[in-house]
Scaffold this motif. Sequence first.
Motif, PDB file in Angstrom:
ATOM      1  N   ILE A   1       0.877  -1.176   0.000  1.00 28.90           N
ATOM      2  CA  ILE A   1       0.000   0.000   0.000  1.00 28.90           C
ATOM      3  C   ILE A   1       0.909   1.219   0.000  1.00 28.90           C
ATOM      4  CG2 ILE A   1      -1.601   1.378   1.391  1.00 28.90           C
ATOM      5  CD1 ILE A   1      -2.792  -1.259   2.397  1.00 28.90           C
ATOM      6  N   VAL A   2       0.600   2.182  -0.883  1.00 27.13           N
ATOM      7  CA  VAL A   2       1.372   3.415  -0.960  1.00 27.13           C
ATOM      8  C   VAL A   2       0.402   4.582  -0.791  1.00 27.13           C
ATOM      9  CG1 VAL A   2       2.863   4.876  -2.387  1.00 27.13           C
ATOM     10  CG2 VAL A   2       3.067   2.375  -2.507  1.00 27.13           C
ATOM     11  N   ILE A   3       0.682   5.428   0.187  1.00 25.90           N
ATOM     12  CA  ILE A   3      -0.126   6.614   0.441  1.00 25.90           C
ATOM     13  C   ILE A   3       0.774   7.825   0.220  1.00 25.90           C
ATOM     14  CG2 ILE A   3      -1.433   7.887   2.192  1.00 25.90           C
ATOM     15  CD1 ILE A   3      -2.075   5.086   3.410  1.00 25.90           C
ATOM     16  N   GLY A   4       0.371   8.702  -0.673  1.00 26.50           N
ATOM     17  CA  GLY A   4       1.178   9.860  -1.040  1.00 26.50           C
ATOM     18  C   GLY A   4       1.237  10.917   0.050  1.00 26.50           C
TER      19      GLY A   4
ATOM     20  N   GLY B   1      -2.563  -3.662  -2.276  1.00 26.33           N
ATOM     21  CA  GLY B   1      -2.128  -3.213  -3.590  1.00 26.33           C
ATOM     22  C   GLY B   1      -2.589  -1.821  -3.987  1.00 26.33           C
ATOM     23  N   ILE B   2      -3.184  -1.076  -3.088  1.00 26.67           N
ATOM     24  CA  ILE B   2      -3.745   0.236  -3.408  1.00 26.67           C
ATOM     25  C   ILE B   2      -2.692   1.329  -3.291  1.00 26.67           C
ATOM     26  CG2 ILE B   2      -5.431   1.984  -2.669  1.00 26.67           C
ATOM     27  CD1 ILE B   2      -6.708  -0.506  -3.982  1.00 26.67           C
ATOM     28  N   THR B   3      -2.740   2.273  -4.239  1.00 27.87           N
ATOM     29  CA  THR B   3      -1.946   3.499  -4.183  1.00 27.87           C
ATOM     30  C   THR B   3      -2.900   4.673  -4.080  1.00 27.87           C
ATOM     31  OG1 THR B   3      -0.116   2.572  -5.458  1.00 27.87           O
ATOM     32  CG2 THR B   3      -0.311   4.978  -5.431  1.00 27.87           C
ATOM     33  N   VAL B   4      -2.636   5.551  -3.115  1.00 32.69           N
ATOM     34  CA  VAL B   4      -3.421   6.770  -2.929  1.00 32.69           C
ATOM     35  C   VAL B   4      -2.509   7.936  -3.280  1.00 32.69           C
ATOM     36  CG1 VAL B   4      -4.711   8.195  -1.299  1.00 32.69           C
ATOM     37  CG2 VAL B   4      -4.810   5.689  -1.110  1.00 32.69           C
ATOM     38  N   GLY B   5      -2.907   8.727  -4.284  1.00 30.92           N
ATOM     39  CA  GLY B   5      -2.075   9.823  -4.766  1.00 30.92           C
ATOM     40  C   GLY B   5      -2.031  11.012  -3.821  1.00 30.92           C
TER      41      GLY B   5
END
Length: 170
Positions: free
Chosen positions: A126-129, A143-147
């Motif tokens: 998970i990637v959180i901007g 697997g989620i990416t938050v811009g």
Amino acid sequence: MTEFEKMIRGEAFNAIDVDLRLRREAARIACAKFNAHPSKGNLRHVTRLFSAFDSAVIEPGFQCDYGSQIHLGKNVFINFHCVFLDAAPIHIGDDVLIGPAVHLYTVDHPRDATQRASGECHAKPIVIGNKVWIGGGAKILPGITVGDNAIIAANAVVTRNVAPNERYFG
């Protein structure tokens, strides 16, 4: 190759492996020490597990699987009763606000019952901007990416990537 090494590499792994259970137990103990007596001094029990930690406020009730795959940027605020299941990396950028009872799930299980019963798991990062706000009770799936600058509504279940500056209501 150990189950921990498989997990770190992003391969299927067996979550009921003894070493992985002991690692989760160590993380639970660290979280329990902080949660029982929240203080800056006791927060170190949790943050020393993390892969990267700059400056953050973490309120009591925090739980994680391992801690070793959590990467926190600068000025992160994690509100009460958050759960980070970090079988895969969780990268959180700078100036992020995480509401109460937010859950980040990197781990997933097979849809086949026999495989699931065997303990087989897989995980996706998970990637959180930067400058993201995640409302209370939100759940972010593997697997989620938050811009950057995105806002996740309270109680949303995030099932797809969220674009920068997007407001996601789930």
